[in-house]
Motif scaffolding. Sequence first.
Motif, PDB file in Angstrom:
ATOM      1  N   LYS A   1     -41.795  55.374  -2.243  1.00 14.78           N
ATOM      2  CA  LYS A   1     -41.054  54.371  -1.478  1.00 14.78           C
ATOM      3  C   LYS A   1     -41.437  52.961  -1.920  1.00 14.78           C
ATOM      4  CE  LYS A   1     -38.394  52.845   1.811  1.00 14.78           C
ATOM      5  NZ  LYS A   1     -36.922  52.998   1.722  1.00 14.78           N
TER       6      LYS A   1
ATOM      7  N   SER B   1     -39.825  52.232  -5.240  1.00 14.91           N
ATOM      8  CA  SER B   1     -38.380  52.024  -5.077  1.00 14.91           C
ATOM      9  C   SER B   1     -38.077  50.643  -4.510  1.00 14.91           C
ATOM     10  CB  SER B   1     -37.800  53.105  -4.159  1.00 14.91           C
ATOM     11  OG  SER B   1     -37.969  54.390  -4.708  1.00 14.91           O
TER      12      SER B   1
ATOM     13  N   ARG C   1     -31.250  60.220   6.308  1.00 15.87           N
ATOM     14  CA  ARG C   1     -30.890  59.540   5.068  1.00 15.87           C
ATOM     15  C   ARG C   1     -31.332  60.368   3.877  1.00 15.87           C
ATOM     16  NH1 ARG C   1     -33.530  53.947   4.722  1.00 15.87           N
ATOM     17  NH2 ARG C   1     -32.284  53.911   2.808  1.00 15.87           N
TER      18      ARG C   1
ATOM     19  N   THR D   1     -33.021  59.883   0.414  1.00 19.74           N
ATOM     20  CA  THR D   1     -33.777  58.969  -0.437  1.00 19.74           C
ATOM     21  C   THR D   1     -34.778  59.774  -1.259  1.00 19.74           C
ATOM     22  OG1 THR D   1     -35.552  58.596   1.167  1.00 19.74           O
ATOM     23  CG2 THR D   1     -33.614  57.147   1.309  1.00 19.74           C
TER      24      THR D   1
ATOM     25  N   GLU E   1     -30.780  57.820  -9.105  1.00 20.56           N
ATOM     26  CA  GLU E   1     -31.842  57.070  -8.425  1.00 20.56           C
ATOM     27  C   GLU E   1     -33.104  57.912  -8.279  1.00 20.56           C
ATOM     28  OE1 GLU E   1     -32.791  55.099  -4.036  1.00 20.56           O
ATOM     29  OE2 GLU E   1     -30.833  56.006  -4.453  1.00 20.56           O
TER      30      GLU E   1
END
Length: 452
Positions: A423, A426, A382, A384, A106
Amino acid sequence: MSVTLWTALLLQVIAIMLLRLRLGKLWLRRPAVLLVLISAFYNGASQVLLTSASVRAWDFYRTGLRQSYADDAALIMSAGMLAFTIIYLIARPRRLAGVPDGGAAEAARALDWRWLALACVPLAVATYQGRGYNSSYVIGAGAPPAASIASTFFVLVVILAAFGFVLRHGHFLPVLITQSLLLATTGERNPIAAADVALILLLCHAGRRPRARDLHVTAALTLAAMLAITGMRAERGRTLFTSDSGLSARVSALASGVTAPPPIASPGLAAQVVARMDGVGFAGGVLQSVALGQPRLSPSGVAESLLIAVPSAAWPSKISHTGAVNPTQMELADFGMQDYGTNSLPTLTGIYMGFLPPALLIGFLGALGAAWGLGERWLALRWTPARLVLMAGGVTAVFNFEAGLPGLLLALRSAVAVAVIVKGVSVVRSRQVQQRRRSRYEVVASDRSDGQ
């Protein structure tokens, strides 16, 4: 060495030991730890090396500064970093979140190295033409857009492009060498170390920790590049890196910085590095001026200096407030330090020595530790790609230690801007994937209903 300096060194050792004991074996993966270690180098290790007569003989930055004031500054700043460490640990920074399944893939998609490398090209070209990173323009004071954008984003985009490439294709060492060469041609030492450390930490957080041998090679290459820049600048000065000199001329100059012997009656590379990275001279000069009767500047200048992080687009009149957002120049002028050549490296721990008395300065650094700890707690919630960008920004920020808190904020501002873009990309991609899945499900359901 004086008792004062020994006490300062002891406080630095205590701060480092507390971090190691509290955070465990992965302690070096946190930007706050790097900040404390960098502070210990500027305010501790460099001071020990400057006690050597052979090194001190070439330290021209402290002309007119009494050693006792430098030692007092080292003690105050060491106490401030100890307060930073203690309150940072009280904020209980969380253990960093693990890499989720498919997380590396990712991140490779979100941080597509091809687009990032393409973005690096105009920034590099502007830099090599003297209109980008490390140009002769003063950023924030009417600088051309190319210079402002390159100074803001060049280092971070290079790091992210290298990270994205290694995630997808591997080849850590060749990528690191290319990254170091690109940044070495800017003529600055700190971006090289910041980028190399940031790349390693990002790979560790992505579950791709480099081998120990690669880490040793990285350390050697980073040191060689920094010494090359130091040697070249001692031989030719900074003009080559702030003018339209081109890439080949910069590479040749860096090679000569390593191979050419130092000029006659000049210090060696090690002595130059130590003298140039003295993080105490600026604050010591302020203390000496205060002792001679010069009053401190208003504490409100601390808050005003933080306004440098406000983008010029959001504050069009920022250019007219350049003096207020540049505390270093205010202190150099107000305390007369330009007259006797005190080193103008303010550092995070000493930049506000001319605005705050010692007790308030220590408290201010403690409050900064609380803010840093809370920030790392949020960052660790998190895993990310956007938060990886912020992690990279945190690492580049701590390597702006010698520029003070305004320099750290500018580095964090660029990371926030890139993280917002990552962000947003994504989220758009996630919605597209969900829409395609929904469409396939509807087609399958329609086929089944027709078959019945």
